[in-house]
Design a protein around this motif. Structure first.
Motif, PDB file in Angstrom:
ATOM      1  N   ALA A  23      -4.977   0.261  -6.982  1.00 40.85           N
ATOM      2  CA  ALA A  23      -4.871  -1.155  -6.607  1.00 40.85           C
ATOM      3  C   ALA A  23      -5.511  -2.052  -7.667  1.00 40.85           C
ATOM      4  O   ALA A  23      -4.945  -3.101  -8.028  1.00 40.85           O
ATOM      5  CB  ALA A  23      -5.532  -1.377  -5.247  1.00 40.85           C
ATOM      6  N   ARG A  28       0.812  -1.229   0.000  1.00 42.78           N
ATOM      7  CA  ARG A  28       0.000   0.000   0.000  1.00 42.78           C
ATOM      8  C   ARG A  28       0.841   1.272   0.000  1.00 42.78           C
ATOM      9  O   ARG A  28       0.473   2.256  -0.656  1.00 42.78           O
ATOM     10  CB  ARG A  28      -0.972  -0.001   1.178  1.00 42.78           C
ATOM     11  CG  ARG A  28      -0.350  -0.240   2.538  1.00 42.78           C
ATOM     12  CD  ARG A  28      -1.449  -0.412   3.592  1.00 42.78           C
ATOM     13  NE  ARG A  28      -0.944  -0.730   4.913  1.00 42.78           N
ATOM     14  CZ  ARG A  28      -0.730  -1.962   5.371  1.00 42.78           C
ATOM     15  NH1 ARG A  28      -0.979  -2.991   4.570  1.00 42.78           N
ATOM     16  NH2 ARG A  28      -0.275  -2.180   6.587  1.00 42.78           N
ATOM     17  N   ALA A  40      -4.969  -5.303  -4.855  1.00 47.03           N
ATOM     18  CA  ALA A  40      -3.827  -5.459  -5.758  1.00 47.03           C
ATOM     19  C   ALA A  40      -3.452  -6.928  -5.909  1.00 47.03           C
ATOM     20  O   ALA A  40      -3.042  -7.373  -6.988  1.00 47.03           O
ATOM     21  CB  ALA A  40      -2.641  -4.657  -5.232  1.00 47.03           C
TER      22      ALA A  40
END
Length: 263
Positions: free
Chosen positions: A41, A28, A159
């Motif tokens: 993502a 992140r 992701a």
């Protein structure tokens, strides 16, 4: 680092983590800094989806994650997420699933929907989903995070293709009109131990809520759900850690039984 560079870098890192069965640190910070951005993502997920298609893999549908209000609260989000399902992720009832190809797998019992019509409207409702569904099946999803120790945010799991790994489908197709989606009970056992219990309403209040959300989201993101697609609607009870040698037997009221076996 630009967004495009970060997307390529994280996509590669996640592919390598999966290939080598070696977890990596959360992604992140690389993708978003202090600002969580789901679109970035999903761009990573799409990059790896395209890589998989180029390599010859075949999309067979989608999985919905984060359908538990408790889990949403833990991650600080107010919506589910989705990941892509590929044909090579499917295992038969009681077929050996190789843990050597995974990092930290967990299992959850779900209701799967198989579509007979496209879902391509901008906004869907229950009747659209019901009319488009050929039948439902019991399912077991195997999730596996490529992020160390499951220390995920919504950005990390999106992701990482919604932490997807594998799935098992039951063999008893049931029309929705013959199934109580809201109240059907689920029980998962490992040997004689009951390890997870729940019912249809545990999935976002009703599995159809999850399916409506997914149908709308897939249209918004340019890949509407199509006839033949499989939807894993979300967990009916708590996830359970899976290890080599484990066998999980699942019963879902109205949909029958199935098993996931870990080699």
């Amino acid at each position: 680092m630009s967004n495009s560079t970060a997307i390529e870098s994280v996509a590669l890192a996640l592919r390598q983590a999966e290939q080598t069965q070696t977890a990596i640190a959360p992604v992140r910070a690389t993708l978003c800094g202090e600002q969580a951005d789901l679109d970035v993502a999903y761009a990573v997920q799409q990059r790896n989806t395209q890589f998989a298609l180029t390599a010859g893999r075949r999309i067979v549908g989608c999985k919905i994650g984060l359908t538990s209000k408790v889990v949403q609260s833990q991650l600080g989000v107010d919506q589910p997420d989705f990941g892509m399902l590929f044909a090579d992720m499917a295992y038969g009832d009681a077929e050996a699933i190789p843990t050597s190809q995974m990092i930290q797998p967990k299992v959850e019992a779900e209701i799967a929907l198989v579509l007979q019509h496209d879902l391509d409207k901008e906004k869907h409702h229950y009747a659209d989903i019901i009319n488009a569904t050929a039948y439902a099946l019991a399912a077991i999803e195997v999730v596996d995070s490529r992020i160390e120790n499951w220390k995920i945010s919504i950005v990390d799991t999106v992701a990482d293709n919604a932490s997807s790994a594998a799935f098992v489908l039951g063999s008893r197709p049931v029309k929705l009109e013959n199934l109580d989606l809201l109240n059907c009970k689920m029980q998962m056992t490992r040997g004689t131990e009951v390890v997870s219990e729940g019912q249809g309403r545990a999935c976002l209040g009703n599995p159809l809520n999850a399916a409506v959300w997914l149908a709308d989201e897939m249209v918004r993101r340019g890949r509407p759900l199509q006839a033949g697609d499989l939807i894993l609607t979300g967990a009916l009870g708590p996830m359970v850690v899976a290890k080599a040698g484990d066998r999980f037997d699942v019963k879902i009221e109205g949909l029958g039984e199935l098993s996931a076996v870990f080699a």
